[in-house]
Design an enzyme around this catalytic site. Sequence first.
Site, PDB file in Angstrom:
ATOM      1  N   THR A 139      63.924  45.852  29.945  1.00  0.00           N
ATOM      2  CA  THR A 139      65.214  46.324  30.421  1.00  0.00           C
ATOM      3  C   THR A 139      65.887  45.381  31.416  1.00  0.00           C
ATOM      4  O   THR A 139      65.227  44.756  32.228  1.00  0.00           O
ATOM      5  CB  THR A 139      65.082  47.714  31.102  1.00  0.00           C
ATOM      6  OG1 THR A 139      64.284  48.547  30.303  1.00  0.00           O
ATOM      7  CG2 THR A 139      66.408  48.368  31.305  1.00  0.00           C
ATOM      8  N   ARG A 171      63.098  56.539  18.796  1.00  0.00           N
ATOM      9  CA  ARG A 171      62.853  56.882  20.213  1.00  0.00           C
ATOM     10  C   ARG A 171      64.000  56.338  21.073  1.00  0.00           C
ATOM     11  O   ARG A 171      64.415  55.201  20.937  1.00  0.00           O
ATOM     12  CB  ARG A 171      61.516  56.284  20.642  1.00  0.00           C
ATOM     13  CG  ARG A 171      61.180  56.471  22.120  1.00  0.00           C
ATOM     14  CD  ARG A 171      61.590  55.263  22.937  1.00  0.00           C
ATOM     15  NE  ARG A 171      61.058  55.301  24.286  1.00  0.00           N
ATOM     16  CZ  ARG A 171      61.399  54.452  25.250  1.00  0.00           C
ATOM     17  NH1 ARG A 171      62.270  53.498  25.008  1.00  0.00           N
ATOM     18  NH2 ARG A 171      60.879  54.556  26.442  1.00  0.00           N
ATOM     19  N   GLY A 179      60.504  54.478  30.067  1.00  0.00           N
ATOM     20  CA  GLY A 179      61.669  55.352  30.076  1.00  0.00           C
ATOM     21  C   GLY A 179      61.342  56.831  30.161  1.00  0.00           C
ATOM     22  O   GLY A 179      62.068  57.595  30.799  1.00  0.00           O
TER      23      GLY A 179
HETATM   24  N1  GLY Z   1      63.285  51.497  30.392  1.00  0.00           N
HETATM   25  C1  GLY Z   1      63.569  51.233  29.057  1.00  0.00           C
HETATM   26  C2  GLY Z   1      62.929  52.103  28.097  1.00  0.00           C
HETATM   27  O1  GLY Z   1      61.942  52.773  28.377  1.00  0.00           O
HETATM   28  O2  GLY Z   1      63.394  52.150  26.992  1.00  0.00           O
END
Ligand code: GLY
Length: 312
Positions: free
Chosen positions: A178, A206, A232
């Site tokens: 990210t 997802r 996430g």
């Molecule tokens: N932080 C990014 C994700 O889990 O997709």
Amino acid sequence: MKRPTIVVHGGAGNWPSDKRGRALRGVRQAAENGFAILKQGGGALSAVEKAILSLEDNPIFNAGTGSTMNLAGRIENDASIMDGTGLESGSVALVNGIKNPIKLARLIMEKTDHVLIAGKTARILANAFALEKADLRTSERLSTWRREKRIFQNGRSRDFKRNSALLASGTLGQMVDTVGALALDSHGRTAAGASTGGMTLKLPGRIGDTAVIGAGLYADDRLGAATATGIGELAIRMVLSKSACDLMRSKTPQAASTQVIRSANSRVGRGLGIIALDRKGRYGAAHSTKHLCWATLDSKGGLARMNGQRVP
Ligand code: GLY
């Protein structure tokens, strides 16, 4: 007048030593690109978008070109942007082949009545607005994906919950994730942006925190802005970025960042990072991962680091 400030990150995780120099140069460059907008009197939203574009176009980061792949070997990008003045926001999820997903997130915010659009309609909008297409896979990311898939196939991670332990133990050595950016402009307006390929080997379909306003990012001129990185599912369950913004009512961005990571550690697990910026231009960074690659810049100067406040 406020002192314009930008804070960016290139992902929490375990950054291998041979990639740290490139990553630090990348976040410094992104901060400079975003800050150039602020210096000319431009808005926080445009500064954030500019910084994210630079991170998406840099293949060292897991966003745009160089995004990681899901279990099926396909890239599915999530991205979002938020304007702290009117609390307007736009998110896109599960897009493939769009060079800069952050542009699509901004279009969803400005040209539709929706906040989050995924999949087919996102592709239709990208076509309608003539966004540039690209094959975002890089050979480096492909070989990482093959290696990590072998680890999973060897039975060392049979379900998603174990990603946290794998990440904390360093087994997924290359797993970094990210990009994000926060800005405060001279008029006191705040904005946040984030973009990702998501987690390596995620199930197709997802959607992570990066597309979820409040979890992956939040901006409110009355409080400040924050954006999360890492696993996430943990950030969504903690509503991590909004929680950090709420804490900035009474705490510094550093104290707010440290507190939300500490709470996440005790409630849902490790594997997160966050950067935060308040309405005074103060900033903070905290993480429970080994590293967090981030940079900041204002008129007094800047820094680029591989660590914020580590909350192990
Ligand atoms: N932080 C990014 C994700 O889990 O997709």
